[in-house]
Scaffold this motif. Structure first.
Motif, PDB file in Angstrom:
ATOM      1  N   SER A 104       0.824  -1.208   0.000  1.00  0.00           N
ATOM      2  CA  SER A 104       0.000   0.000   0.000  1.00  0.00           C
ATOM      3  C   SER A 104       0.860   1.261   0.000  1.00  0.00           C
ATOM      4  O   SER A 104       1.674   1.479   0.910  1.00  0.00           O
ATOM      5  CB  SER A 104      -0.909  -0.002   1.235  1.00  0.00           C
ATOM      6  OG  SER A 104      -1.705   1.162   1.265  1.00  0.00           O
ATOM      7  N   GLY A 105       0.733   2.064  -1.050  1.00  0.00           N
ATOM      8  CA  GLY A 105       1.464   3.323  -1.157  1.00  0.00           C
ATOM      9  C   GLY A 105       2.937   3.190  -1.441  1.00  0.00           C
ATOM     10  O   GLY A 105       3.663   4.177  -1.417  1.00  0.00           O
TER      11      GLY A 105
ATOM     12  N   ASN B  20      -6.889  -3.591  -0.688  1.00  0.00           N
ATOM     13  CA  ASN B  20      -7.264  -2.288  -1.261  1.00  0.00           C
ATOM     14  C   ASN B  20      -6.152  -1.669  -2.101  1.00  0.00           C
ATOM     15  O   ASN B  20      -6.427  -0.939  -3.053  1.00  0.00           O
ATOM     16  CB  ASN B  20      -7.650  -1.323  -0.135  1.00  0.00           C
ATOM     17  CG  ASN B  20      -8.962  -1.712   0.507  1.00  0.00           C
ATOM     18  OD1 ASN B  20      -9.802  -2.349  -0.122  1.00  0.00           O
ATOM     19  ND2 ASN B  20      -9.131  -1.343   1.775  1.00  0.00           N
ATOM     20  N   TRP B  21      -4.899  -1.950  -1.758  1.00  0.00           N
ATOM     21  CA  TRP B  21      -3.809  -1.280  -2.469  1.00  0.00           C
ATOM     22  C   TRP B  21      -3.799  -1.632  -3.959  1.00  0.00           C
ATOM     23  O   TRP B  21      -3.311  -0.856  -4.782  1.00  0.00           O
ATOM     24  CB  TRP B  21      -2.454  -1.600  -1.841  1.00  0.00           C
ATOM     25  CG  TRP B  21      -1.980  -3.025  -1.914  1.00  0.00           C
ATOM     26  CD1 TRP B  21      -2.088  -3.980  -0.959  1.00  0.00           C
ATOM     27  CD2 TRP B  21      -1.302  -3.660  -3.019  1.00  0.00           C
ATOM     28  NE1 TRP B  21      -1.531  -5.160  -1.374  1.00  0.00           N
ATOM     29  CE2 TRP B  21      -1.034  -4.991  -2.636  1.00  0.00           C
ATOM     30  CE3 TRP B  21      -0.894  -3.234  -4.275  1.00  0.00           C
ATOM     31  CZ2 TRP B  21      -0.399  -5.893  -3.468  1.00  0.00           C
ATOM     32  CZ3 TRP B  21      -0.244  -4.136  -5.118  1.00  0.00           C
ATOM     33  CH2 TRP B  21      -0.003  -5.442  -4.718  1.00  0.00           C
TER      34      TRP B  21
ATOM     35  N   GLU C 211      -5.665   0.965  -5.640  1.00  0.00           N
ATOM     36  CA  GLU C 211      -5.107   2.310  -5.473  1.00  0.00           C
ATOM     37  C   GLU C 211      -4.036   2.618  -6.511  1.00  0.00           C
ATOM     38  O   GLU C 211      -3.654   3.768  -6.687  1.00  0.00           O
ATOM     39  CB  GLU C 211      -4.495   2.438  -4.063  1.00  0.00           C
ATOM     40  CG  GLU C 211      -5.518   2.303  -2.940  1.00  0.00           C
ATOM     41  CD  GLU C 211      -4.847   2.202  -1.578  1.00  0.00           C
ATOM     42  OE1 GLU C 211      -3.593   2.152  -1.535  1.00  0.00           O
ATOM     43  OE2 GLU C 211      -5.565   2.151  -0.561  1.00  0.00           O
ATOM     44  N   ILE C 212      -3.550   1.579  -7.196  1.00  0.00           N
ATOM     45  CA  ILE C 212      -2.469   1.777  -8.173  1.00  0.00           C
ATOM     46  C   ILE C 212      -3.104   2.070  -9.521  1.00  0.00           C
ATOM     47  O   ILE C 212      -3.413   1.169 -10.311  1.00  0.00           O
ATOM     48  CB  ILE C 212      -1.569   0.528  -8.259  1.00  0.00           C
ATOM     49  CG1 ILE C 212      -1.054   0.137  -6.880  1.00  0.00           C
ATOM     50  CG2 ILE C 212      -0.387   0.779  -9.192  1.00  0.00           C
ATOM     51  CD1 ILE C 212      -0.311  -1.166  -6.863  1.00  0.00           C
ATOM     52  N   ASN C 213      -3.309   3.339  -9.825  1.00  0.00           N
ATOM     53  CA  ASN C 213      -4.048   3.703 -11.036  1.00  0.00           C
ATOM     54  C   ASN C 213      -3.214   3.637 -12.309  1.00  0.00           C
ATOM     55  O   ASN C 213      -3.716   3.873 -13.398  1.00  0.00           O
ATOM     56  CB  ASN C 213      -4.660   5.108 -10.895  1.00  0.00           C
ATOM     57  CG  ASN C 213      -3.619   6.170 -10.567  1.00  0.00           C
ATOM     58  OD1 ASN C 213      -2.425   5.955 -10.770  1.00  0.00           O
ATOM     59  ND2 ASN C 213      -4.070   7.306 -10.064  1.00  0.00           N
TER      60      ASN C 213
END
Length: 393
Positions: free
Chosen positions: A349-350, A371-372, A375-377
């Protein structure tokens, strides 16, 4: 007159330009054969006709100039054979005939020259490499790649003590790599890839201290990877993939390495932790081997320049997916963790903001998708274990 986009035949040269010494007509669209009037350029020292659409055979008269030092005919459509080299050409230092359609065997008369630069790559040359070629003791650059050359690499290669660049890739060369090659002290670039070379590498060498690139991939080389291969201090790129190397990796101390590719071999044992000390590494490919043991995913964060990581098809690896929340792999754009019996998602994540390619297929993942992943668009390619009817297997 280079890069003037001339779309016509080469000009004729009369006796009035007999004193011309430098002529550059490269990067145009000149067509047709070289006119016979070029033989009038008796004082020429530098002739560049590269990157045109010239065809027919190369006139032997070009090798009769007694002052010529540089001849560039590369990137044209010349056919036929290399003309017989005149004894008058012994001033020639640079010869580039690459990217043409030249056929036949390498001429032994090439050894009559004083060449320091010879590029015959991307032609249709066949037959064996004549040992007389290595009488060119002033050679520093030799490229015979992308031809149809066969037979063994002559052991007399060691006579080229000034050689810094050697490319014999994409031919049909066979037999063992002569050990004398690894004793060349000035060599900085060596490419023998895409051949049928076999046998082990020597355990001890005396040269290669200046080597920056070593490409032996797509051959039949076997045996263990000798320790010198992983400890050359100037080495930037090492590709030994698609061979038959066996055994375990020793400690890696080539800290200058930027690319390390050991894909598709028969290596086994633990991945040495010294690999995570290669702070300059950008491409690390270890797939399709039999590596085993416990790998801490957090060690990857010791590699700040890593862009491509492939650990796939090593089913005996046990990957600890705990990450290091204090660091990011800010440059990582491709991650392949497929076929390694992965049982949990790495915690990223991040930490991988530039990731474009992610493959975690053919594993044993279960539970919820983290979720990560959403989040990686930037991700454009995602392979996983997802089945729309059964969820993750």
């Amino acid at each position: 007159m280079s890069n003037c986009l001339q779309d016509q035949q080469l000009p004729n040269f009369s006796c009035s330009v007999v004193s011309l010494s430098i002529l550059d007509l490269s990067d145009n669209y000149f067509q047709g054969p070289i006119p016979s009037s070029f033989s009038n350029l008796t004082c020429i020292t530098f002739l560049d006709l590269s990157n045109n659409n010239l065809n027919n055979s190369i006139p032997s008269s070009l090798f009769n100039f007694s002052h010529l030092t540089s001849l560039f005919l590369n990137d044209n459509n010349f056919s036929g054979q290399i003309p017989n080299i005149s004894h008058k050409s012994n001033t020639l230092e640079e010869l580039d005939l690459s990217n043409n359609n030249i056929r036949g065997e390498l001429l032994s008369t090439l050894s009559n020259l004083q060449l320091s630069y010879l590029d015959l790559s991307s032609n249709e040359l066949s037959g064996q490499i004549p040992s007389s070629l290595f009488d060119l003791t002033q050679l520093s650059y030799l490229d015979l790649s992308s031809n149809e050359l066969s037979g063994q690499i002559p052991s007399s290669l060691f006579d080229l003590s000034q050689l810094s660049n050697l490319d014999l890739s994409s031919n049909k060369l066979s037999g063992q790599i002569p050990s004398s090659l690894f004793d060349l002290t000035q060599l900085s670039y060596l490419d023998l890839s895409y051949n049928n070379l076999e046998g082990p590498l020597p355990n001890k060498i005396t040269g290669l201290s200046n080597l920056t690139a070593l490409f032996l991939h797509d051959n039949l080389v076997n045996g263990t990877i000798p320790s010198w291969c992983l400890s050359l201090q100037s080495l930037l790129n090492l590709d030994l993939s698609y061979n038959y190397f066996t055994g375990q990796l020793t400690t890696i101390s080539s800290y200058s390495l930027e690319t390390l590719n050991l894909d598709n071999n028969k290596l086994h044992g633990d991945i040495p932790e010294s690999i995570f000390n290669l702070v300059n590494i950008t491409y690390l490919l270890l797939s399709s081997n039999s590596f085993s043991g416990f790998v801490k995913f957090s060690l990857l964060f010791e590699l700040p320049n890593l862009r491509f990581l492939d650990l796939s098809k090593n089913t005996q690896i046990s990957l600890n997916c705990e990450s290091n929340a204090n660091y990011t792999l800010s440059r990582l754009w491709a991650l392949d963790l497929s076929h390694i019996d992965l049982t949990e998602f790495p915690k990223l994540s991040g930490q991988v903001p530039d990731l474009r390619f992610l493959d975690m297929s053919n594993n044993k993942l279960g539970g919820r998708v983290p979720n990560w992943l959403f989040e990686i668009n930037r991700v454009r390619h995602l392979e996983d274990n997802w089945d729309e009817n059964e969820g993750f297997e």
